[in-house]
Design a protein around this motif. Structure first.
Motif, PDB file in Angstrom:
ATOM      1  N   PHE B  61      59.073  53.488  39.414  1.00  0.00           N
ATOM      2  CA  PHE B  61      59.604  52.436  40.288  1.00  0.00           C
ATOM      3  C   PHE B  61      60.989  51.896  40.151  1.00  0.00           C
ATOM      4  CE2 PHE B  61      54.934  50.785  40.940  1.00  0.00           C
ATOM      5  CZ  PHE B  61      54.761  51.814  41.898  1.00  0.00           C
ATOM      6  N   SER B  62      61.696  52.056  38.647  1.00  0.00           N
ATOM      7  CA  SER B  62      62.718  51.497  38.490  1.00  0.00           C
ATOM      8  C   SER B  62      63.662  52.411  37.955  1.00  0.00           C
ATOM      9  CB  SER B  62      62.810  50.430  37.429  1.00  0.00           C
ATOM     10  OG  SER B  62      62.254  50.953  36.138  1.00  0.00           O
ATOM     11  N   TYR B  66      62.238  56.325  43.719  1.00  0.00           N
ATOM     12  CA  TYR B  66      61.057  56.147  44.801  1.00  0.00           C
ATOM     13  C   TYR B  66      61.410  55.299  45.815  1.00  0.00           C
ATOM     14  CZ  TYR B  66      56.219  54.837  45.647  1.00  0.00           C
ATOM     15  OH  TYR B  66      55.011  54.476  46.145  1.00  0.00           O
ATOM     16  N   TRP B  67      61.536  54.151  45.819  1.00  0.00           N
ATOM     17  CA  TRP B  67      61.791  53.571  46.958  1.00  0.00           C
ATOM     18  C   TRP B  67      62.655  53.979  48.066  1.00  0.00           C
ATOM     19  CZ3 TRP B  67      57.870  50.237  46.915  1.00  0.00           C
ATOM     20  CH2 TRP B  67      57.578  49.972  45.781  1.00  0.00           C
ATOM     21  N   GLN B  68      63.856  54.351  47.574  1.00  0.00           N
ATOM     22  CA  GLN B  68      64.664  55.356  48.488  1.00  0.00           C
ATOM     23  C   GLN B  68      63.763  56.412  49.353  1.00  0.00           C
ATOM     24  OE1 GLN B  68      67.999  54.570  49.240  1.00  0.00           O
ATOM     25  NE2 GLN B  68      67.697  55.715  50.918  1.00  0.00           N
ATOM     26  N   ILE B  70      60.617  56.793  49.529  1.00  0.00           N
ATOM     27  CA  ILE B  70      59.691  56.123  50.554  1.00  0.00           C
ATOM     28  C   ILE B  70      60.290  55.822  51.854  1.00  0.00           C
ATOM     29  CG2 ILE B  70      58.204  54.021  51.048  1.00  0.00           C
ATOM     30  CD1 ILE B  70      56.478  55.670  49.185  1.00  0.00           C
ATOM     31  N   ILE B  71      61.373  55.141  51.601  1.00  0.00           N
ATOM     32  CA  ILE B  71      62.064  54.496  52.965  1.00  0.00           C
ATOM     33  C   ILE B  71      62.290  55.721  53.687  1.00  0.00           C
ATOM     34  CG2 ILE B  71      64.318  53.410  53.945  1.00  0.00           C
ATOM     35  CD1 ILE B  71      63.839  51.454  51.660  1.00  0.00           C
TER      36      ILE B  71
END
Lengths: 306, 276
Positions: B61-62, B66-68, B70-71
């Motif tokens: 997660f950090s 990952y977040w990028q 997913i988006i």
């Protein structure tokens, strides 16, 4: 409005409605194939590099290339093992879970999960499960004294193809099963009730009601599933890269490797065109042999527009 | 006779449980692995973990994109769904409920998409999309996914469309309602479950797509989940299994949530409506 008028307006609307899909398919399928044929007649080695026209030289080279011929054989086995086996297995599983039982809805919803996750997840899951030293499959078999030495599922050239077939089937069978289930649910209930009244055995019911009703689905999945199987690339690439040695190098894997790691784009594209040509012949023969099943729509709406 | 029957249904239940186990147990296994330290995974061969950790998720997660990813995956998937639905509904209505010369040939032509050797023709596709300024764009990727979702999506809608009585159109025609208005106001509300199903189908096609995303999305900050995940897991010489497991779980969770919410609609939407 005259009947003739109505009919031609209906035809025009029908054609216009399907046009966007047809245009998109031409854009991403037909144009690249034409462009691919052009590339295959040249000597281009990497994208954007200088090249000249060399006619059929790439094709002649491929026909003498033992690796390419071998990959055609591996693709043939892969397609038989995957396309055929998966369709059959999915049909059997669908028949098995079509009869009501407790938890049927749960099964119908969640069975599809393996198909719905990216191939990268599948590759991680099964590379980890198949791991020689700490994979669950090997440790369990060892614990039960089934094997002395760990089975090298992906590193033994004799087994790797089977392991990949298993993983690929694990991925696609759920989806095919759901489609068969949907097709089974669409069989009119009255037909079974009438058969029961006549005292038909379960086998007779299957033969005279279930199977004929499933046949159009079976035919379309037979065609599309075979084509899907023949073009499988991601899962093989992520799990074995075509190895060990050339053991799992099907045509898509070999051509991809040749294009981007062997720096021979034009020859790889020629190989793609040969493969495509084989698939087109297959599709024509398949469709012709099953042409009755491929009459996609009933003629109800022919009457409507008369 | 009665005994035979119950033995048969017990056997059937056993086979169903076995199939379910093979299909779903790997997910539970990877979930467990994702909470174990990598060193323990490599050395310890026992099934029961000695220690649990969230370090794999902390690095996912950090310390990864990952977040990028997913988006980005969501953006491509939403584009794909939004472009696919009108094309599929219009195409399916045309093929299954209007009459014109060549509609059977056209529907077979659409299915011919799957003849296309995707891994082999990425070069010409790259060239054409480059000319259209669709390289390095999520929209370009979504168009590619749409082309592969639409033909089978059209076929998936057939059971639903064929199950609607032709009287719907006949009655509308008698009332002087045009065919286009009939489609929008009468047919589409009827096939709503089918539309949910094809939306899910298009979403999954896009969510799992690897090859075109890898070819067409050049910039790192545009990468989708499969590309990012493959890079961090298989890009290294030695696979860090704890981290890989967390990545696999992180990529499966969005799909899991999707099926939790609308999963039961999928099979309902592609059958002629007999499933409750």
């Amino acid at each position: 409005m005259t009947k003739q008028d109505f009919r031609s307006r209906d035809a025009r609307l029908g054609f216009l409605l399907v046009l966007p899909a047809v245009v998109l398919v031409i854009l991403v399928v037909i144009l690249p194939i034409i462009s691919g044929i052009q590339i295959s007649f040249t000597s281009q080695r990497v994208v954007g590099s200088e090249y000249e026209f060399i006619g059929l030289k790439n094709y002649f080279e491929l026909f003498e290339d033992k690796q390419f011929i071998a990959s055609l054989g591996k693709s043939a086995i892969w397609v038989l093992a995957n396309g055929f086996f998966q369709t059959l297995a999915a049909l059997l599983i669908a028949l098995l879970i079509n009869q009501p039982f407790r938890g049927q809805n749960f099964v119908r919803t969640w069975i599809i999960l393996p198909w719905a996750v990216p191939a990268a997840v599948t590759a991680i899951l099964w590379r980890w499960m198949f791991d020689a030293s700490s994979g669950i499959v090997n440790t369990t078999m060892k614990g039960m004294d089934l094997v002395q030495k760990p089975v090298l599922f992906l590193a033994n050239p004799d087994i790797a193809g089977m392991s990949l077939t298993f993983v690929n089937s694990w991925r696609y069978i759920p989806f095919l099963t759901i489609i068969f289930l949907a097709s089974l649910a669409s069989v009119p209930e009255e037909e079974y009730e009438a058969a029961k009244v006549d005292g038909a055995t379960p086998w007779l019911q299957f033969k005279s009601i279930t199977f004929p009703n499933l046949l159009p689905t079976l035919t379309v999945l037979g065609l599309v599933g075979t084509l899907w199987a023949s073009n499988v690339f991601d899962i093989i690439w992520m799990m074995t890269r075509g190895g060990p040695g050339d053991a799992t190098t099907t045509v898509p894997v070999l051509m991809y490797d040749m294009a981007f790691y062997g720096y021979n784009i034009s020859k790889a594209t020629a190989g793609a065109i040969i493969f495509l040509f084989i698939l087109i012949i297959f599709a024509f023969v398949f469709i012709f042999a099953n042409r009755k099943q491929f009459v996609i729509a009933s003629d109800t709406f022919q009457d409507l527009s008369k | 006779m009665k005994l035979n029957f119950s033995i048969f249904s017990l056997l059937r239940l056993f086979v169903i449980i076995m199939i379910l186990f093979i299909l779903l147990a790997p997910f539970l296994w990877i979930l467990l692995a994702s909470f174990r330290p990598n060193m323990e995974l490599v050395r310890n061969q026992s099934l029961i973990p000695n220690s649990l950790t969230i370090e794999n998720y902390v690095s996912l997660f950090s310390k990864s994109g990952y977040w990028q990813w997913i988006i980005n995956s969501l953006i491509v998937a939403i584009y794909t769904v939004l472009i696919s639905i009108p094309l599929i509904v219009a195409g399916a209505y045309s093929v299954y409920r209007t009459y014109f010369w060549g509609r059977n040939a056209l529907s077979l032509f659409l299915l011919s998409v799957y003849i296309f050797p995707t891994a082999l023709l990425v070069v010409p596709i790259f060239r054409i999309f480059n000319d259209l300024k669709l390289v390095d764009s999520h929209l370009g990727c979504a168009l590619m996914n749409t082309a592969f979702a639409v033909p089978f999506g059209i076929w998936l809608l057939q059971a639903f469309l064929k199950s609607l009585p032709p009287e719907l159109e006949e009655a509308a025609a008698v009332d002087g309602i045009g065919r286009m208005r009939t489609l929008i106001q009468i047919i589409i509300p009827q096939v709503a479950p089918g539309i949910i199903a094809i939306a899910m189908f298009a979403f999954i096609v896009s969510w799992t797509e690897y090859l075109f995303a890898m070819t067409l999305l050049l910039s790192n900050d545009l990468h989708t989940l499969p590309i990012g995940l493959t890079g961090i897991v298989f890009g290294q010489y030695r696979v860090n299994w704890g981290f890989a497991a967390a990545g696999a779980v992180g990529s499966a969770i969005p799909v899991f949530l999707l099926f939790l919410i609308v999963g039961r609609w999928f099979i309902r939407g592609i059958s002629a409506g007999a499933i409750k």
